[in-house]
Design a protein around this motif. Structure first.
Motif, PDB file in Angstrom:
ATOM      1  N   LYS A 292      38.077  41.513  39.942  1.00 51.64           N
ATOM      2  CA  LYS A 292      36.851  42.260  39.698  1.00 51.64           C
ATOM      3  C   LYS A 292      37.122  43.509  38.875  1.00 51.64           C
ATOM      4  CE  LYS A 292      32.847  43.888  42.250  1.00 51.64           C
ATOM      5  NZ  LYS A 292      32.367  44.216  43.578  1.00 51.64           N
ATOM      6  N   TYR A 293      38.173  44.229  39.232  1.00 56.06           N
ATOM      7  CA  TYR A 293      38.377  45.519  38.598  1.00 56.06           C
ATOM      8  C   TYR A 293      39.458  45.531  37.530  1.00 56.06           C
ATOM      9  CZ  TYR A 293      35.373  47.088  42.308  1.00 56.06           C
ATOM     10  OH  TYR A 293      34.302  47.241  43.148  1.00 56.06           O
ATOM     11  N   GLY A 294      40.326  44.572  37.567  1.00 57.29           N
ATOM     12  CA  GLY A 294      41.414  44.589  36.608  1.00 57.29           C
ATOM     13  C   GLY A 294      41.037  43.971  35.276  1.00 57.29           C
ATOM     14  N   ARG A 295      40.136  43.023  35.314  1.00 58.02           N
ATOM     15  CA  ARG A 295      39.794  42.293  34.092  1.00 58.02           C
ATOM     16  C   ARG A 295      38.460  42.754  33.554  1.00 58.02           C
ATOM     17  NH1 ARG A 295      42.463  37.378  34.184  1.00 58.02           N
ATOM     18  NH2 ARG A 295      44.631  37.816  34.707  1.00 58.02           N
ATOM     19  N   PHE A 296      38.367  42.869  32.268  1.00 60.98           N
ATOM     20  CA  PHE A 296      37.098  43.261  31.685  1.00 60.98           C
ATOM     21  C   PHE A 296      36.244  42.069  31.316  1.00 60.98           C
ATOM     22  CE2 PHE A 296      36.371  47.742  31.019  1.00 60.98           C
ATOM     23  CZ  PHE A 296      37.504  48.234  31.610  1.00 60.98           C
TER      24      PHE A 296
ATOM     25  N   GLY B 298      35.343  40.184  35.175  1.00 60.59           N
ATOM     26  CA  GLY B 298      34.700  41.000  36.191  1.00 60.59           C
ATOM     27  C   GLY B 298      33.569  41.852  35.648  1.00 60.59           C
TER      28      GLY B 298
END
Lengths: 355, 597
Positions: free
Chosen positions: B532-536, B539
């Motif tokens: 969720k937060y690591g990939r743009f 996520g």
């Protein structure tokens, strides 16, 4: 399987890979029997935490590695219940008070009080004090820092504080003067290369020196980042090739693209688009300061030499305001708008010169 | 006592087959209106007479009498409301009554109407007049003061215990479903019934879904038209949006009539009507100032007249009767001047939408020359006179300075075309934010900060020639609050999942993005966070829409922006022993033990 960063973390002061002289000093400090409160500061990925853990081990022995995670509950004067996670052994407790935001003062005071009021049982075989590690002290509110100053003195007999932060400039002088400052500078590129090679050796991999150097260059002298990069290289392609692709975090790529957008076109419409992208970064949990820093770095790279100074000054001005204010987006945007206007003016003037 | 008991048993048996069981007596309320009206009529007669005869000292029961009730409109011609609106409601009423008469064949859902508009624009008055004209039995819901008020108290304490108190909600449901079935016993047969609800039980404001269910039920079972009256205001939470969402209006085929503030001409007519009845004479200037002060609110206007005519203890009527001296006239004049300041104009609030428009379109008076000429070198700073004062606009919106600036910030960019002007506007936001950082002076400086932003926008937007009001642009709601909330929730979630890392900053910027690439054997929750937060790309947390439209009469509810406490752990107080050895170093001497204190 765990990350290489954790797996190959040195556990003994004598096993540290760099800043050996400092390690020797720390060792002497411990063997002297007692030590003052410490303020460990330095850029991220320089090995502050590693040094602190080594120091603890030196103090108390292997007992510090039996860790447990606890949830502590506190109540603010306004009767609000707050909860914070602490990591503790029998000898020390580690906490990140800025996790609870504006209520950090309560955590700092109450936690220290409870820790300091319990005496160590066997004073002859152990040290007579416990250690409290406070992380991200530079993010503490002024309130909490002032509260800390008083508490530090009061419980000096039973507890020692190790404060850990990136920059000592945000720590109030009253605290700085009560601590022994230990600055841990970032490792040099060569040091990172050697560390990478030892890590790969332990993993029984062979890394070409060129790749190690490239990773070290790209890591901005951040050892944690370098090792993480190395590990992700290993996942992507093995055996290593000297010119293989080194993965960057997604958000950095995204930020770079954002900076490019700003340089491409200077208009309110673009600014609106950039604002959306900044919101996107925030939602992906990238703190405002990091966004600001990243933007400045990219923008300065893209603009002419004579603008660099001016842009950097602007960035410093608005970063300061960002710290003071409560709505970061205003200040980031003001900086971007300023940059746009300066850059546009510069472009127009240079165009006029050509004709 | 006997009679009461009899009454009770009689009542109970009559409602035994009703599907809503309740011991409270609603039909009393049904007749309230009729009683009230009869009372008012007698009072009206008495009141006017006694007032005219004795001034206010004479009539003992009309001292506290309000002219609003006294001079309530009796016929359609008396209404100050726009004729078309009245006709619209009338045709709807007639139409729905005829539909209700043969409901078995034609009616699909019970006719419901919703009247909205600012306070004092004649919503209730029009309905009352129309009900009278069409000879309808009007039943009005009045919130009970006390839950047990509907009970019979026959003096025996044990009887009281037997009767269970009903909630306001139950009483309301009971009323609305029963009122349309049974006609009142006290009134001779009328041509139909009409339910009017103006006073909504508080429960529904908290749980609008319950109210929606009641409405749906009524729509299925109701046999007479129901009218809901909602006063809209610029402040507080909007009942209209809560209780009557657009989807419900469409679903139940509710007719919505929105009233506007009443035009000055109709108000002047109303003044002359009232003056005619009360036998009071007002000069033209007095008349005008009263109408202007009332801001299109009839109720306020009548109150003003009443108050104006009888200032303090001395009645103006009696004074005029006594003498028409010079001193008296002078006093009258003073009264007129002070009336607008002391009696005061009605504070009319502005919807956020209009306030934003006033600032961003910043209309200027092109006819008037600016006061005071600027020297030559400052000529480019010269502006026309503003039509609206920025501070006044802000003070009339019911939002905090913070929200106001955020709204301006989110919307001003579409009004600018040049990057240079954007820069000037943008810095003012930064300045305004800095002004109100000091906690101690926040209350005072907040207003200044709104003023700084509004003034600077008005000033700079003028420079941008295309900026001022050429074409219409939609307004959007600011994203900052939702972004901030997502940011905090995310931080809390991350902290919960990765307890063994004490550094949150490095965790977010370095470890999580790389964990996404390396992906060691993390548990599911951690993997989710990483994704969720690591990939743009994958996520996409932020909604892709450009933002939420701000509709014209919407009221913005502010978030609690100061809560920084992380979301509570789903399973708190678990002395969990996270496998540090697994995540740190898999060696024998790292022993994890249960923590017990």
């Amino acid at each position: 399987m765990s990350l290489w960063v954790d797996k190959h973390r040195p556990t003994n002061l004598s096993k540290l890979d760099f800043h050996k002289k400092q390690a020797a000093h720390l060792k002497k400090l411990v063997h002297g029997g007692d030590f003052p409160h410490l303020l460990v500061y330095g850029p991220s990925g320089a090995g502050k935490k590693t040094r602190i853990l080594c120091l603890l081990r030196e103090l108390y022995g292997a007992g510090t590695e039996k860790l447990r995670i606890e949830h502590q509950h506190f109540q603010t004067p306004s009767k609000r219940k707050i909860e914070i996670v602490t990591i503790a052994s029998n000898y020390h407790i580690e906490v990140n008070p800025s996790d609870v935001g504006i209520y950090d003062r309560v955590v700092v005071q109450e936690l220290l009080k409870t820790v300091a009021q319990t005496q160590q049982l066997e004073t002859n075989s152990q040290r007579e004090f416990k250690v409290v590690i406070l992380n991200e002290v530079d993010k503490l509110t002024k309130d909490a820092q002032h509260a800390l100053r008083r508490t530090m003195e009061k419980y000096m007999s039973t507890c020692r504080l190790i404060l850990c932060c990136n920059s000592s400039s945000k720590v109030i002088p009253a605290i700085k003067s009560r601590c022994l400052g230990v600055r841990v500078p970032a490792p040099t590129v060569e040091q990172i290369v050697t560390v990478l090679q030892t890590v790969c050796k332990k993993e029984s991999l062979s890394i070409p020196p060129e790749l190690a150097e490239r990773i070290a260059e790209k890591s901005n002298r951040n050892l944690r980042r370098a090792i993480l990069m190395c590990e992700s290289c290993r996942v992507q392609q093995y055996p290593f090739v000297p010119d293989q692709d080194i993965p960057e975090p997604d958000w950095e790529v995204f930020l770079k693209e954002t900076a490019k957008l700003i340089v491409q076109e200077q208009s309110p419409r673009k600014l609106f688009e950039v604002r959306g992208r900044i919101y996107e970064l925030l939602i992906h949990l990238i703190p405002c300061e990091v966004i600001f820093k990243g933007l400045l770095k990219e923008l300065v790279n893209n603009c002419d030499g004579q603008l660099k100074g001016e842009v950097t000054q602007l960035a410093a001005y608005y970063e300061h305001r960002l710290q003071l204010g409560n709505k970061a987006i205003y200040h980031i945007e003001a900086f971007i708008a300023k940059f746009m206007s300066i850059y546009k003016k510069f472009l127009e003037e240079s165009m006029a010169d050509v004709f | 006592m006997e009679v009461q008991k009899q009454l009770k048993t009689w009542l109970k048996s009559s409602f035994d087959n009703d599907f809503v069981t309740s011991s409270s007596r609603k039909d009393c309320r049904k007749s309230e209106y009729q009683k009230d009206e009869a009372l008012a009529k007698t009072k009206r007669k008495k009141g006017i007479q006694s007032q005219l005869l004795f001034g206010e000292r004479g009539g003992n029961n009309c001292v506290g009498e309000s002219w609003i009730e006294l001079f309530a409109p009796q016929a359609k011609e008396d209404l100050a409301v726009n004729k078309k609106k009245v006709e619209q409601i009338e045709t709807w009423l007639i139409d729905s009554l005829s539909r209700c008469k043969n409901f078995l064949t034609t009616i699909k859902c019970a006719p419901i109407a919703l009247l909205t508009g600012p306070a004092g624009c004649g919503k209730t008055a029009s309905i009352k007049v129309l009900a009278k004209v069409l000879d309808l039995d009007m039943k009005e819901w009045v919130n009970p003061v006390d839950n047990s008020s509907g009970l019979f108290d026959d003096g025996f304490s044990n009887n009281r215990l037997l009767v269970s108190a009903t909630t306001q909600k139950e009483q309301f449901v009971d009323f609305i479903l029963r009122a349309n079935k049974y006609s009142s016993l006290f009134v001779k047969s009328t041509s139909g019934r009409l339910i009017v609800v103006e006073d909504f039980p508080n429960v529904f404001l908290r749980e609008p879904e319950v109210f929606h269910n009641v409405l749906q039920l009524y729509s299925k079972t109701g046999r007479c038209p129901a009218v809901f009256i909602v006063s809209e205001s610029g402040s507080g939470s909007s009942i209209e949006h809560h209780l009557f969402p657009k989807s419900l209006l469409a679903e139940l085929d509710i007719m919505q009539v929105s009233f506007n503030p009443i035009a000055p001409t109709s108000l002047t007519k109303a003044v002359s009507r009232i003056c005619g009845i009360a036998k009071v004479t007002l000069s033209k200037s007095e008349n005008e100032s009263l109408v202007a002060a009332s801001n299109g609110d009839v109720r306020h206007l009548i109150n003003l007249i009443q108050f104006f005519v009888k200032p303090g203890s001395t009645s103006r009527i009696s004074k005029e009767c006594k003498s028409n001296s010079f001193a008296g006239q002078k006093r009258k004049k003073n009264m007129v001047e002070s009336s607008s300041s002391i009696l005061g104009e009605r504070d009319h609030s502005l919807f956020l939408f209009h306030a934003l428009g006033k600032i961003l379109y910043c209309k200027r008076d092109s006819g008037k020359e600016p006061e005071g000429q600027l020297p030559i070198h400052l000529k480019d700073k010269e502006r026309m006179v503003l039509l609206s004062n920025a501070e006044a606009v802000f003070s009339r919106t019911a939002v905090t300075a913070d929200t106001f600036t955020l709204f301006l910030h989110h919307n001003y960019l579409s009004f600018v075309n040049s990057a240079y002007i954007t820069e000037k506007c943008c810095t003012s936001f930064s300045d305004a934010n800095i002004i109100c950082t000091e906690w101690s002076g926040k209350e005072v400086l907040d207003e200044y900060s709104a003023s700084v932003v509004a003034r600077s926008l008005m000033f700079h937007l003028e420079e941008d020639k295309l900026g001022g009001g050429q074409f219409w642009r939609p307004f959007y709601k600011p994203e900052w609050f939702s972004v901030l909330k997502l940011y905090r929730d995310g931080q809390a979630a991350v902290r919960n999942c990765f307890k063994e890392w004490a550094y949150t900053l490095d965790l977010q910027t370095q470890i999580i993005p790389y964990l996404g690439v390396v992906q060691p054997s993390a548990d599911n929750a951690q993997l989710e966070i990483i994704k969720k937060y690591g990939r743009f790309s994958s996520g996409a947390v932020r909604p892709k829409t450009p933002g939420f439209h701000l509709s014209e009469k919407e009221i913005f509810e502010e978030f609690d922006t100061h809560s920084t406490v992380p979301v509570a752990d789903p399973n708190p107080r678990v002395e969990d022993t996270v496998n540090m050895c697994e995540s740190v170093v898999p060696q024998e001497d790292y022993i994890i033990e249960e923590y017990d204190d």
